[in-house]
Design an enzyme around this catalytic site. Structure first.
Site, PDB file in Angstrom:
ATOM      1  CE  LYS A  39      45.692  31.861  46.864  1.00  0.00           C
ATOM      2  NZ  LYS A  39      44.817  32.538  45.650  1.00  0.00           N
ATOM      3  CB  SER A  86      42.079  34.293  47.336  1.00  0.00           C
ATOM      4  OG  SER A  86      42.769  33.873  46.025  1.00  0.00           O
ATOM      5  CB  SER A 108      43.299  36.060  43.935  1.00  0.00           C
ATOM      6  OG  SER A 108      42.053  36.095  44.568  1.00  0.00           O
TER       7      SER A 108
HETATM    8  N1  GLN Z   1      37.782  37.869  44.692  1.00  0.00           N
HETATM    9  C1  GLN Z   1      37.804  36.833  43.486  1.00  0.00           C
HETATM   10  C2  GLN Z   1      36.516  35.775  43.876  1.00  0.00           C
HETATM   11  O1  GLN Z   1      36.287  35.860  45.089  1.00  0.00           O
HETATM   12  C3  GLN Z   1      38.753  36.554  42.775  1.00  0.00           C
HETATM   13  C4  GLN Z   1      39.531  35.393  43.586  1.00  0.00           C
HETATM   14  C5  GLN Z   1      40.619  34.886  42.647  1.00  0.00           C
HETATM   15  O2  GLN Z   1      41.195  35.515  42.089  1.00  0.00           O
HETATM   16  N2  GLN Z   1      41.114  33.637  43.441  1.00  0.00           N
HETATM   17  O3  GLN Z   1      36.579  34.932  43.405  1.00  0.00           O
END
Ligand code: GLN
Length: 489
Positions: free
Chosen positions: A78, A153, A177
């Site tokens: 990532k 994400s 994410s």
């Molecule tokens: N969807 C969550 C957010 O928008 C989680 C993001 C993540 O785990 N990096 O913060």
């Protein structure tokens, strides 16, 4: 061997025994990236040194030298995670030209184990989002149907694995994410216990919640990757001084007497009917395998999303303060119109480089931390977080694992939630508790919706109980025996 659909363990074994060369493995994946990436946009950067690194590995093996448990295995990283000499953007214009002078500890560990970094994957900007639509480098698409989001994400990492562009990828999970995109793309993803994997070199979003972990096609592969990246690290004071078991070699598929809790808050009315059906199928499998199922209650689960969005944005507003165009990050062009003062200098640089979602979170977090509001928002959220943790710790006295959905519905269509932040945030109702409490959680492919999109099953465990998650995951995987691949493969 079918290189693109082979599991990581098959690849490593074949490379070590010289049935296939690391170079062939890498070239096959680079060709698949070339074929699929223009449409799916899983990668922001491709590592063109990968072929050379694979060649060096082949030479070592030819000389009879030890090649490592991940010999020749391509791993996609990532773009939130620093890789020495390879551009690392966090999918933000802010870091558009950042080439880290060092690698994250987990990247070094992967390389020491023989893995080859194949490229850097697309994501939501600074990991803020649930759909990979907030990337400054364009959205990523779901390989099962490119009209749908891959989740986020870590969407690019999920697309890379599901689309045969890499047998394994690393994601980060601050509020879901890793698990949510794994669920949306039909792969395995595990968020380890907080502290299991060093955060050194992982660009901070919300430091008390962030944790990196593997995304793979099989449970065994996830266990192999995780045991190679875990462990205490002197460079991360929050990394845990805990023994790292050889999970992949201790997989125990006998669930006799295992106490599985079904938190009733995870099965409330918002849970979609197709997802509910898949979870019920998983429950039946566990029951038949000898597990004891009990309904439990975790009433504070309903507070997880509001608490998460206060804690995460507060930490983010502080972590992102460093990108000021002076010490770090993008600097606006002041040659024609110089800044009046320092405030304008910051405003223009940050204003041009951060996307809408990142700005929204910085504003929200700054507000929650500001004097006069701190007690009402950040402090309250931290107190509820503590109570939530107590509730989960208590639950794990009665149960060995918890089982439930990852999200309320399978992947949604591109664009359908991107203008409504609250709707988007509600994606995280079943995932954020694990981050707020620090416990591990895994998403396992559980089945498909009528429209062909995958649906995952979530298993949560007590702190440092990853072995149980792998055991339950392996049982589900074997019983369900889902063999479909998206048609890009
Ligand atoms: N969807 C969550 C957010 O928008 C989680 C993001 C993540 O785990 N990096 O913060």
């Amino acid at each position: 061997m079918q290189i693109l659909t082979a599991s990581l363990s098959e690849i490593a074994q074949a490379v070590r025994s010289r049935k296939v060369s690391a170079r062939e493995v890498v070239l096959a994946h680079l060709a698949q990236i070339e074929k699929c990436n223009p449409r799916l946009n899983a990668f922001i950067t491709i590592n063109h040194a990968a072929e050379k690194q694979a060649l060096e590995l082949d030479e070592r093996i030819a000389k009879g030298l030890e090649a490592g448990p991940l010999a020749g295995v391509p791993v996609a990283i990532k773009d939130q995670i620093c890789t020495r000499g390879i551009k690392t953007t966090a999918a933000s214009k802010m870091l558009h030209n950042f080439i880290p002078p060092y690698s994250a500890t987990l990247v070094e560990k992967l390389e020491q184990a023989g893995a080859v970094i194949i490229g850097k994957t697309n994501q939501d900007e600074f990991a803020m989002g649930s759909s990979t639509e907030t990337s400054a480098y364009g959205l990523a698409r779901n390989p099962w149907n490119s009209d749908y989001v891959p989740g986020g994400s870590s969407g690019g990492s999920a697309v890379a694995v599901a689309g045969g562009m890499s047998p394994a990828a690393i994601g980060t999970d601050t509020g879901g994410s890793i698990r949510q995109p794994a669920s949306f793309c039909g792969i395995v993803g595990i968020k380890p216990t907080y502290g299991r994997v060093s955060r050194y070199g992982v660009i901070a979003f919300a430091s008390s919640l962030d944790q990196a972990g593997p995304m793979t096609r099989t449970v065994l592969d996830a266990a192999i990757v995780l045991e190679n990246i875990s462990g205490l690290d002197a460079k991360d004071s929050t990394s845990a001084n805990q023994h790292v078991p050889a999970w992949s070699r201790s997989l125990n598929k006998s669930l006799k007497g295992l106490r599985v809790g079904l938190p009733k808050e995870y099965f409330a009315t918002e849970l979609g009917s197709e997802t509910r059906k898949v979870i019920e199928g998983a429950i039946d499998i566990l029951r038949l395998s000898g597990a004891e199922l009990t309904e439990i209650s975790l009433p504070l689960t309903q507070m997880a999303v509001p608490v998460y969005y206060l804690v995460a944005t507060s930490e983010a507003s502080s972590n992102l303060a460093r990108y000021d165009g002076v010490r770090y990050g993008y600097r606006a062009n002041f040659s024609e119109m110089p800044a009046e003062d320092l405030a304008e200098f910051y405003c223009r640089s940050r204003g041009e480089a951060f996307g809408v979602e990142v700005k929204r979170r910085i504003i929200l977090g700054t507000y929650a931390l500001s004097s006069g509001y701190y007690e009402d928002y950040y402090k309250k959220a931290s107190q509820v977080r503590r109570l939530l943790r107590d509730q989960y710790v208590e639950a794990f006295k009665k149960c060995d694992v918890l089982l439930g959905p990852v999200t309320t519905t399978p992947a949604f269509k591109i664009g359908c939630k991107s203008t409504d932040p609250v709707e988007m945030y509600l994606n995280d109702i079943y995932t954020t508790s694990a981050n707020l409490t620090g416990i591990p959680g895994i998403s396992i492919p559980g089945g498909f919706a009528a429209n062909g999109m995958p649906i995952g099953v979530q298993i949560l465990g007590g702190h440092f109980q990853e072995q149980l998650l792998f055991n339950v995951g392996a049982v589900l995987e074997e019983a369900l025996s889902l063999k479909e691949f998206p048609n890009v493969l």
